[in-house]
Design a protein around this motif. Structure first.
Motif, PDB file in Angstrom:
ATOM      1  N   MET A 125       0.990  -1.277   0.038  1.00 16.04           N
ATOM      2  CA  MET A 125      -0.002   0.030  -0.045  1.00 16.04           C
ATOM      3  C   MET A 125       0.928   1.209   0.019  1.00 16.04           C
ATOM      4  SD  MET A 125      -2.993  -1.250   2.459  1.00 16.04           S
ATOM      5  CE  MET A 125      -3.977   0.242   2.360  1.00 16.04           C
ATOM      6  N   GLU A 126       1.920   1.338   0.690  1.00 17.06           N
ATOM      7  CA  GLU A 126       2.953   2.218   0.702  1.00 17.06           C
ATOM      8  C   GLU A 126       3.376   2.601  -0.552  1.00 17.06           C
ATOM      9  OE1 GLU A 126       5.538   1.733   3.955  1.00 17.06           O
ATOM     10  OE2 GLU A 126       4.074   1.983   5.340  1.00 17.06           O
ATOM     11  N   THR A 127       3.949   1.481  -1.286  1.00 16.17           N
ATOM     12  CA  THR A 127       4.547   1.739  -2.639  1.00 16.17           C
ATOM     13  C   THR A 127       3.415   2.148  -3.513  1.00 16.17           C
ATOM     14  OG1 THR A 127       5.828  -0.100  -2.117  1.00 16.17           O
ATOM     15  CG2 THR A 127       5.740   0.369  -4.475  1.00 16.17           C
ATOM     16  N   GLU A 128       2.121   1.706  -3.621  1.00 15.60           N
ATOM     17  CA  GLU A 128       0.940   2.351  -4.412  1.00 15.60           C
ATOM     18  C   GLU A 128       0.767   3.586  -4.120  1.00 15.60           C
ATOM     19  OE1 GLU A 128      -1.671   2.041  -7.363  1.00 15.60           O
ATOM     20  OE2 GLU A 128      -0.404   0.184  -6.636  1.00 15.60           O
ATOM     21  N   ARG A 129       0.805   4.038  -2.782  1.00 15.97           N
ATOM     22  CA  ARG A 129       0.400   5.387  -2.610  1.00 15.97           C
ATOM     23  C   ARG A 129       1.486   6.170  -3.085  1.00 15.97           C
ATOM     24  NH1 ARG A 129       0.204   5.135   2.785  1.00 15.97           N
ATOM     25  NH2 ARG A 129      -1.813   3.779   2.601  1.00 15.97           N
ATOM     26  N   ALA A 130       2.909   5.904  -3.087  1.00 18.78           N
ATOM     27  CA  ALA A 130       4.052   6.611  -3.411  1.00 18.78           C
ATOM     28  C   ALA A 130       3.823   6.950  -5.093  1.00 18.78           C
ATOM     29  CB  ALA A 130       5.179   6.029  -3.101  1.00 18.78           C
ATOM     30  N   GLU A 131       3.499   5.942  -5.608  1.00 20.40           N
ATOM     31  CA  GLU A 131       3.302   5.744  -7.112  1.00 20.40           C
ATOM     32  C   GLU A 131       2.261   6.582  -7.837  1.00 20.40           C
ATOM     33  OE1 GLU A 131       2.758   1.768  -8.299  1.00 20.40           O
ATOM     34  OE2 GLU A 131       4.983   1.037  -8.074  1.00 20.40           O
ATOM     35  N   GLY A 167       2.220  -7.130  -5.812  1.00 24.35           N
ATOM     36  CA  GLY A 167       1.507  -5.938  -6.313  1.00 24.35           C
ATOM     37  C   GLY A 167       0.125  -5.795  -5.921  1.00 24.35           C
ATOM     38  N   HIS A 168      -0.651  -5.298  -6.766  1.00 25.57           N
ATOM     39  CA  HIS A 168      -1.884  -5.282  -6.694  1.00 25.57           C
ATOM     40  C   HIS A 168      -2.818  -5.837  -7.926  1.00 25.57           C
ATOM     41  CE1 HIS A 168      -1.444  -1.524  -9.376  1.00 25.57           C
ATOM     42  NE2 HIS A 168      -2.669  -1.904  -9.786  1.00 25.57           N
ATOM     43  N   ILE A 169      -3.957  -6.267  -7.856  1.00 25.11           N
ATOM     44  CA  ILE A 169      -4.289  -6.909  -9.109  1.00 25.11           C
ATOM     45  C   ILE A 169      -5.879  -5.659  -9.363  1.00 25.11           C
ATOM     46  CG2 ILE A 169      -3.775  -9.230  -8.533  1.00 25.11           C
ATOM     47  CD1 ILE A 169      -6.415  -9.521  -7.299  1.00 25.11           C
ATOM     48  N   SER A 170      -6.281  -5.766 -10.396  1.00 25.55           N
ATOM     49  CA  SER A 170      -7.445  -5.103 -10.620  1.00 25.55           C
ATOM     50  C   SER A 170      -8.569  -5.691 -11.365  1.00 25.55           C
ATOM     51  CB  SER A 170      -6.748  -3.712 -11.348  1.00 25.55           C
ATOM     52  OG  SER A 170      -6.489  -4.227 -12.602  1.00 25.55           O
ATOM     53  N   LEU A 171      -9.757  -5.249 -10.881  1.00 21.81           N
ATOM     54  CA  LEU A 171     -10.835  -5.627 -11.644  1.00 21.81           C
ATOM     55  C   LEU A 171     -11.005  -4.673 -13.158  1.00 21.81           C
ATOM     56  CD1 LEU A 171     -13.275  -5.495  -8.765  1.00 21.81           C
ATOM     57  CD2 LEU A 171     -12.212  -7.498  -9.493  1.00 21.81           C
ATOM     58  N   ASP A 172     -10.749  -3.678 -12.918  1.00 23.74           N
ATOM     59  CA  ASP A 172     -10.818  -2.765 -13.897  1.00 23.74           C
ATOM     60  C   ASP A 172      -9.461  -2.105 -14.013  1.00 23.74           C
ATOM     61  OD1 ASP A 172     -12.541  -1.392 -16.016  1.00 23.74           O
ATOM     62  OD2 ASP A 172     -13.940  -1.640 -14.392  1.00 23.74           O
ATOM     63  N   ALA A 173      -9.081  -1.303 -15.034  1.00 26.10           N
ATOM     64  CA  ALA A 173      -7.751  -0.410 -15.090  1.00 26.10           C
ATOM     65  C   ALA A 173      -7.931   0.628 -14.059  1.00 26.10           C
ATOM     66  CB  ALA A 173      -7.636   0.264 -16.326  1.00 26.10           C
ATOM     67  N   ASP A 174      -9.151   1.184 -13.694  1.00 26.13           N
ATOM     68  CA  ASP A 174      -9.572   2.206 -12.826  1.00 26.13           C
ATOM     69  C   ASP A 174      -9.662   1.783 -11.570  1.00 26.13           C
ATOM     70  OD1 ASP A 174      -9.472   3.708 -15.267  1.00 26.13           O
ATOM     71  OD2 ASP A 174     -11.468   3.919 -15.734  1.00 26.13           O
ATOM     72  N   ILE A 175      -9.849   0.693 -11.102  1.00 33.48           N
ATOM     73  CA  ILE A 175     -10.217   0.066  -9.841  1.00 33.48           C
ATOM     74  C   ILE A 175      -8.936  -0.610  -9.239  1.00 33.48           C
ATOM     75  CG2 ILE A 175     -11.976  -0.697  -8.056  1.00 33.48           C
ATOM     76  CD1 ILE A 175     -13.947  -0.485 -10.415  1.00 33.48           C
ATOM     77  N   PRO A 176      -8.091  -0.253  -8.468  1.00 38.82           N
ATOM     78  CA  PRO A 176      -7.040  -1.062  -7.962  1.00 38.82           C
ATOM     79  C   PRO A 176      -7.366  -1.731  -6.587  1.00 38.82           C
ATOM     80  CG  PRO A 176      -6.677   1.275  -7.333  1.00 38.82           C
ATOM     81  CD  PRO A 176      -7.857   1.376  -8.546  1.00 38.82           C
ATOM     82  N   VAL A 177      -7.387  -3.056  -6.491  1.00 38.64           N
ATOM     83  CA  VAL A 177      -7.732  -3.593  -5.584  1.00 38.64           C
ATOM     84  C   VAL A 177      -6.829  -4.430  -4.658  1.00 38.64           C
ATOM     85  CG1 VAL A 177     -10.369  -3.791  -5.996  1.00 38.64           C
ATOM     86  CG2 VAL A 177      -8.800  -5.791  -6.607  1.00 38.64           C
TER      87      VAL A 177
END
Length: 188
Positions: A125-131, A167-177
């Motif tokens: 989550m910290e990596t994602e937030r920084a990105e 990392g993260h997976i996503s349902l959509d390109a706009d919705i990271p989960v």
């Protein structure tokens, strides 16, 4: 349920059949109490760090033991069952010592439901937030305007992940989960 490790030292002169019956009795107590026996490991006969004194002498009259058989028992159970297992082991004449430990494993940390206590998820989550902050700053610098956040509904999907995700997976390109043991939750 709690994951326990029970390490016991038994007499090196104890018959194999007696130890087998003891392990069966302990395993039945755990299963009847709603627990799960993961594994039983026999580490063999080893020299003890010092002489152990048994409660009662054995058939040969030995009361002090220089060698002992080490056995480990890994199981999931509630604390009440753990106390019953301890009582059973204390009452058995063949057991010289036993110790119960709370076994720690990586799965315990991964399966935590609270995001703030899960170090793997917190790092992701910290990596994602920084990105996201870097991307927002770059976008703002290019366009010169404030970027708005997109709204999405909180979908819940069943997912059984037992290992940390890179990392993260996503349902959509706009919705990271992120997958948190049993549920996929959208990141707010």
């Amino acid at each position: 349920m709690v994951f326990y490790e029970c390490v016991m030292t038994t007499k090196n002169t104890a018959p194999f059949q007696t130890l087998t019956n003891l392990m069966k009795e302990v395993s039945h107590k755990i299963v009847e109490g709603g627990g799960i026996v993961r594994t039983i490991q026999n580490h063999g006969i080893r020299t003890l760090p010092h002489r152990f004194k048994a409660k009662y002498p054995d058939k040969l009259g030995n009361r002090y033991f220089e060698k002992g058989r080490f056995v480990s028992l890994y199981y999931d159970a509630n604390p009440h069952v753990m106390r019953e297992v301890e009582t059973t082991l204390k009452m058995n004449e063949e057991v010289l010592r036993n110790t119960h430990l709370l076994a720690r494993n990586r799965l315990l940390e991964v399966n935590l439901v609270r995001e703030d206590r899960n170090r793997y998820l917190r790092g992701v989550m910290e990596t994602e937030r920084a990105e996201e902050e870097a991307a927002a700053a770059a976008e703002k610098a290019e366009s010169g305007e404030d970027s708005g956040s997109k709204e999405h509904d909180g979908a819940s999907i069943t997912c059984f992940r037992y290992f940390p995700m890179e990392g993260h997976i996503s349902l959509d390109a706009d919705i990271p989960v992120y997958c948190i043991f049993g549920k996929i939750k959208p990141v707010a």
